[in-house]
Design a protein around this motif. Structure first.
Motif, PDB file in Angstrom:
ATOM      1  N   HIS A 111      40.690  39.501  32.354  1.00  0.00           N
ATOM      2  CA  HIS A 111      39.698  37.959  32.943  1.00  0.00           C
ATOM      3  C   HIS A 111      38.981  37.328  32.220  1.00  0.00           C
ATOM      4  O   HIS A 111      37.346  37.599  32.878  1.00  0.00           O
ATOM      5  N   TYR A 114      38.709  33.544  28.592  1.00  0.00           N
ATOM      6  CA  TYR A 114      38.481  31.913  29.085  1.00  0.00           C
ATOM      7  C   TYR A 114      37.328  31.856  28.818  1.00  0.00           C
ATOM      8  O   TYR A 114      36.987  30.209  28.128  1.00  0.00           O
ATOM      9  N   THR A 140      44.730  37.356  33.085  1.00  0.00           N
ATOM     10  CA  THR A 140      43.802  35.333  33.472  1.00  0.00           C
ATOM     11  C   THR A 140      44.209  35.369  34.920  1.00  0.00           C
ATOM     12  O   THR A 140      45.652  35.833  35.576  1.00  0.00           O
ATOM     13  N   SER A 165      39.182  29.698  33.833  1.00  0.00           N
ATOM     14  CA  SER A 165      40.421  30.158  33.734  1.00  0.00           C
ATOM     15  C   SER A 165      41.030  29.127  33.006  1.00  0.00           C
ATOM     16  O   SER A 165      42.260  28.905  32.122  1.00  0.00           O
TER      17      SER A 165
END
Length: 253
Positions: A111, A114, A140, A165
Motif C-alpha cells: 500500500h 501509489y 493496493t 490509490s
C-alpha cells in the motif's frame, strides 16, 4: 502526483494518519490479517527481506517475530515513519533503492506505490534488487474501495474523497507489474466494515486533513458536515457500512 514535502512533512511526518486508517479495519468482517498473509507468502524465502515504504513497520515486525532468522530492512521516505519500525531501518526513495542488484530474497511494497511519482520506475527497482527465485509482494486498493466514504466526501465537500490509490489501483496493477515480472498473481480481499457510531469513520476521514482544507470549506467544517450525515444513516439503518476492496500481488521471475 503527491508532493514529496507534503508526504514527509505533513501527511507522514509520523504514523498518526496511517494508524487512523488502519484502525478502521477493526470493524471489518471478515477480518484480513495482511501482515500474516504476507509472512505466509514468504514462507520459503531465505535471503534478506526489504520492506519498501514500510510505514509504521507492521509487516517487518510480524516477519521478525515469526521468522527471526530472516534479516529484515525497513525503508521509508519519511524519517518520522521509521520511528515505530524496530530493527534495521533507513530513509530511502523507492525509485532509487540503495541496494545491490539481486541482493534480496524478497521485497515488500505494501500500500505505498501509489505515493511514488514514477510508479513503473519503482517497480523496476523492486525487480532489480530481487534475487533469482525471490518474491515481491505488492498491495493496493481497488478503485472502488470504500466507495461509501467516497460518496460521503462528495456530499460533504462537493467532490470525491481524496484518493491515494487512484494512481495504482487493483485493476491497473497487473499490467504495470507484468511489465517487470514474469509471473503476477493476486490474492483479492474484500470485506464489510460496519460501525454503529460515527467515531471510527470520522477518524478515518480526518486522516485526510492534509487534502481537506479548501475543499468546500475548512477541514473542520467538512468533517462536521460528514459526521452529521454518517449519524443520520446510522440512526436510519442502525449502522454505517463500508465495502473494503484490496489485494496482494505475488510477483516473481
Amino acid at each position: 502526483m503527491i508532493d514529496r514535502s507534503i508526504l514527509t512533512e505533513r501527511e507522514y511526518r509520523d504514523d498518526r494518519h496511517l494508524a487512523a486508517r488502519q484502525a478502521l479495519y477493526a470493524y471489518q468482517e471478515p477480518r484480513h490479517d495482511l501482515p500474516g498473509l504476507a509472512v505466509a507468502q514468504l514462507r520459503g524465502v531465505r535471503g534478506p527481506v526489504v520492506d519498501v515504504g514500510c510505514g509504521n513497520g507492521v509487516y517487518g515486525a510480524r516477519l521478525r517475530a515469526e521468522r527471526p532468522e530472516v534479516a529484515v530492512l525497513s525503508l521509508d521516505l519519511s524519517p518520522g515513519m521509521l520511528a515505530p519500525a524496530a530493527g534495521r531501518a533507513a530513509v530511502a526513495d523507492a525509485q532509487a533503492l540503495p541496494l545491490a542488484d539481486g541482493s534480496c530474497g524478497a521485497v515488500l511494497a505494501m500500500h505505498m506505490l501509489y505515493h511514488v511519482p514514477d510508479v513503473p520506475r519503482a517497480i523496476r527497482e523492486l525487480r532489480r534488487v530481487l534475487a533469482p527465485g525471490g518474491v515481491a509482494l505488492v498491495s493496493t486498493n481497488s478503485g472502488r474501495d470504500k466507495a461509501e466514504i467516497a460518496e460521503m466526501w462528495r456530499r460533504a465537500v462537493g467532490e470525491g474523497r481524496p484518493s491515494f490509490s487512484g494512481r495504482f489501483t487493483l485493476e491497473e496493477a497487473p499490467a504495470l507489474l507484468g511489465a517487470a515480472f514474469a509471473e503476477v498473481r493476486v490474492v483479492e480481499l474484500t470485506g464489510t466494515i460496519t460501525v454503529r457510531e460515527p467515531g471510527p469513520v470520522m477518524a478515518h476521514m480526518a486522516s485526510y486533513e492534509t487534502w481537506a482544507d479548501g475543499r468546500g470549506g475548512d477541514a473542520g467544517e467538512v468533517l462536521r458536515r460528514a459526521e452529521r450525515m454518517v449519524r443520520e444513516e446510522i440512526d436510519a439503518k442502525g449502522a454505517f457500512e463500508v465495502t473494503s476492496r484490496c489485494g496482494i500481488f505475488v510477483c516473481s521471475g
